[in-house]
Design a protein around this motif. Structure first.
Motif, PDB file in Angstrom:
ATOM      1  N   LYS A 213      43.734  39.108  43.443  1.00  0.00           N
ATOM      2  CA  LYS A 213      45.013  38.905  42.746  1.00  0.00           C
ATOM      3  C   LYS A 213      44.890  39.213  41.256  1.00  0.00           C
ATOM      4  O   LYS A 213      45.800  39.784  40.654  1.00  0.00           O
ATOM      5  CB  LYS A 213      45.491  37.467  42.932  1.00  0.00           C
ATOM      6  CG  LYS A 213      46.788  37.155  42.230  1.00  0.00           C
ATOM      7  CD  LYS A 213      47.191  35.721  42.422  1.00  0.00           C
ATOM      8  CE  LYS A 213      48.452  35.431  41.632  1.00  0.00           C
ATOM      9  NZ  LYS A 213      48.718  33.998  41.551  1.00  0.00           N
ATOM     10  N   GLU A 214      43.774  38.853  40.646  1.00  0.00           N
ATOM     11  CA  GLU A 214      43.589  39.037  39.197  1.00  0.00           C
ATOM     12  C   GLU A 214      42.864  40.341  38.854  1.00  0.00           C
ATOM     13  O   GLU A 214      42.494  40.557  37.705  1.00  0.00           O
ATOM     14  CB  GLU A 214      42.836  37.841  38.607  1.00  0.00           C
ATOM     15  CG  GLU A 214      43.551  36.520  38.772  1.00  0.00           C
ATOM     16  CD  GLU A 214      44.957  36.508  38.172  1.00  0.00           C
ATOM     17  OE1 GLU A 214      45.205  37.243  37.183  1.00  0.00           O
ATOM     18  OE2 GLU A 214      45.811  35.774  38.703  1.00  0.00           O
ATOM     19  N   ASN A 215      42.679  41.212  39.849  1.00  0.00           N
ATOM     20  CA  ASN A 215      42.035  42.509  39.646  1.00  0.00           C
ATOM     21  C   ASN A 215      40.630  42.369  39.052  1.00  0.00           C
ATOM     22  O   ASN A 215      40.268  43.057  38.105  1.00  0.00           O
ATOM     23  CB  ASN A 215      42.914  43.416  38.774  1.00  0.00           C
ATOM     24  CG  ASN A 215      42.526  44.867  38.899  1.00  0.00           C
ATOM     25  OD1 ASN A 215      41.977  45.301  39.911  1.00  0.00           O
ATOM     26  ND2 ASN A 215      42.775  45.629  37.851  1.00  0.00           N
ATOM     27  N   VAL A 216      39.856  41.450  39.614  1.00  0.00           N
ATOM     28  CA  VAL A 216      38.474  41.215  39.185  1.00  0.00           C
ATOM     29  C   VAL A 216      37.538  41.817  40.230  1.00  0.00           C
ATOM     30  O   VAL A 216      37.650  41.516  41.412  1.00  0.00           O
ATOM     31  CB  VAL A 216      38.190  39.700  39.038  1.00  0.00           C
ATOM     32  CG1 VAL A 216      36.718  39.454  38.727  1.00  0.00           C
ATOM     33  CG2 VAL A 216      39.086  39.087  37.965  1.00  0.00           C
ATOM     34  N   THR A 217      36.639  42.668  39.776  1.00  0.00           N
ATOM     35  CA  THR A 217      35.618  43.238  40.653  1.00  0.00           C
ATOM     36  C   THR A 217      34.358  42.398  40.508  1.00  0.00           C
ATOM     37  O   THR A 217      33.947  42.089  39.390  1.00  0.00           O
ATOM     38  CB  THR A 217      35.336  44.699  40.279  1.00  0.00           C
ATOM     39  OG1 THR A 217      36.565  45.436  40.311  1.00  0.00           O
ATOM     40  CG2 THR A 217      34.353  45.333  41.257  1.00  0.00           C
ATOM     41  N   VAL A 218      33.753  42.047  41.625  1.00  0.00           N
ATOM     42  CA  VAL A 218      32.616  41.133  41.635  1.00  0.00           C
ATOM     43  C   VAL A 218      31.342  41.883  42.018  1.00  0.00           C
ATOM     44  O   VAL A 218      31.337  42.660  42.969  1.00  0.00           O
ATOM     45  CB  VAL A 218      32.859  39.972  42.629  1.00  0.00           C
ATOM     46  CG1 VAL A 218      31.676  39.026  42.660  1.00  0.00           C
ATOM     47  CG2 VAL A 218      34.143  39.239  42.271  1.00  0.00           C
ATOM     48  N   PHE A 219      30.281  41.624  41.252  1.00  0.00           N
ATOM     49  CA  PHE A 219      28.973  42.195  41.523  1.00  0.00           C
ATOM     50  C   PHE A 219      27.942  41.073  41.543  1.00  0.00           C
ATOM     51  O   PHE A 219      28.175  40.002  40.987  1.00  0.00           O
ATOM     52  CB  PHE A 219      28.577  43.213  40.443  1.00  0.00           C
ATOM     53  CG  PHE A 219      29.478  44.399  40.398  1.00  0.00           C
ATOM     54  CD1 PHE A 219      29.313  45.449  41.275  1.00  0.00           C
ATOM     55  CD2 PHE A 219      30.518  44.457  39.479  1.00  0.00           C
ATOM     56  CE1 PHE A 219      30.162  46.538  41.249  1.00  0.00           C
ATOM     57  CE2 PHE A 219      31.367  45.539  39.437  1.00  0.00           C
ATOM     58  CZ  PHE A 219      31.191  46.588  40.316  1.00  0.00           C
ATOM     59  N   ALA A 220      26.808  41.347  42.151  1.00  0.00           N
ATOM     60  CA  ALA A 220      25.732  40.347  42.198  1.00  0.00           C
ATOM     61  C   ALA A 220      24.398  41.019  41.915  1.00  0.00           C
ATOM     62  O   ALA A 220      24.103  42.078  42.461  1.00  0.00           O
ATOM     63  CB  ALA A 220      25.694  39.682  43.562  1.00  0.00           C
ATOM     64  N   ILE A 221      23.643  40.403  41.028  1.00  0.00           N
ATOM     65  CA  ILE A 221      22.251  40.779  40.810  1.00  0.00           C
ATOM     66  C   ILE A 221      21.460  39.637  41.436  1.00  0.00           C
ATOM     67  O   ILE A 221      21.486  38.508  40.949  1.00  0.00           O
ATOM     68  CB  ILE A 221      21.936  40.946  39.309  1.00  0.00           C
ATOM     69  CG1 ILE A 221      22.812  42.066  38.730  1.00  0.00           C
ATOM     70  CG2 ILE A 221      20.445  41.220  39.111  1.00  0.00           C
ATOM     71  CD1 ILE A 221      22.706  42.225  37.236  1.00  0.00           C
ATOM     72  N   THR A 222      20.829  39.923  42.539  1.00  0.00           N
ATOM     73  CA  THR A 222      20.249  38.887  43.380  1.00  0.00           C
ATOM     74  C   THR A 222      18.824  38.541  42.974  1.00  0.00           C
ATOM     75  O   THR A 222      17.978  39.416  42.841  1.00  0.00           O
ATOM     76  CB  THR A 222      20.266  39.348  44.846  1.00  0.00           C
ATOM     77  OG1 THR A 222      21.596  39.690  45.209  1.00  0.00           O
ATOM     78  CG2 THR A 222      19.765  38.261  45.767  1.00  0.00           C
ATOM     79  N   LEU A 223      18.590  37.243  42.810  1.00  0.00           N
ATOM     80  CA  LEU A 223      17.239  36.733  42.613  1.00  0.00           C
ATOM     81  C   LEU A 223      16.691  36.353  43.979  1.00  0.00           C
ATOM     82  O   LEU A 223      17.446  35.908  44.845  1.00  0.00           O
ATOM     83  CB  LEU A 223      17.257  35.496  41.714  1.00  0.00           C
ATOM     84  CG  LEU A 223      17.757  35.698  40.288  1.00  0.00           C
ATOM     85  CD1 LEU A 223      17.800  34.359  39.558  1.00  0.00           C
ATOM     86  CD2 LEU A 223      16.880  36.675  39.540  1.00  0.00           C
TER      87      LEU A 223
END
Length: 181
Positions: free
Chosen positions: A116-126
């Protein structure tokens, strides 16, 4: 940035703190801005958008607690990003283990809010406890003072760059969490 800061990642926090200048110069650029959120048994905004430096904020994070309220931190991040100008790109980057414990927010709710808020999510995984660290993907070397001192980082961001590329070429209705699955 949403950084896991419970006791499971205690050993990684000093390493994460050293990446502050890399994050500021490479990922944010000159006109970029960032907030830093630490998540554990609670959620703390360590650096709001309006003030401070990312590197200083990362150095202030200390490990405590057993839970990792990742989804609650994500919700807080989306809420902070929602208050920023709509015309700017909105990214939420998690740095932590690929798990949540103790959050009240559901994954479905976070997905819908990010969309809804046009946020793209990424993850740098530990890595999870007892597994190898990601030293083959990231190295940090001291730089001689004759070369202005500091650190020289070498990062293999292949997966993140590929995900950013997919994201920028994706249709408007694409799931912003597709890089996490």
């Amino acid at each position: 940035l949403a950084i896991q800061a419970n006791t499971d990642v205690r050993e990684y926090l000093s390493f994460i703190a050293k990446t502050g200048t890399v994050i500021e110069s490479v990922m944010l650029g000159e006109s970029g801005e960032a907030a830093v959120i630490a998540y554990r048994d609670d959620i703390a905004v360590v650096k709001p958008f309006e003030t401070g430096e990312v590197q200083s904020a990362l150095r202030k994070i200390s490990a405590s607690g057993r839970d990792a309220h990742m989804l609650d931190a994500g919700w807080r991040g989306v809420t902070l990003l929602k208050q920023r100008p709509a015309g700017r790109a909105r990214f939420l980057i998690f740095i932590g283990q690929p798990m949540d414990s103790g959050s009240e927010t559901t994954l479905q709710f976070l997905k819908e809010a990010a969309d809804k808020e046009n946020v793209t999510v990424f993850a740098i995984t530990l890595p999870e406890f007892g597994k190898a660290f990601v030293s083959d993907n990231f190295s940090l070397q001291g730089v001689d003072k004759s070369e202005r001192g500091g650190y020289r980082a070498s990062v293999n961001l292949g997966a993140l760059i590929a995900a950013l590329s997919r994201s920028s070429n994706a249709d408007a209705g694409t799931d912003p969490f597709s890089v996490l699955t």
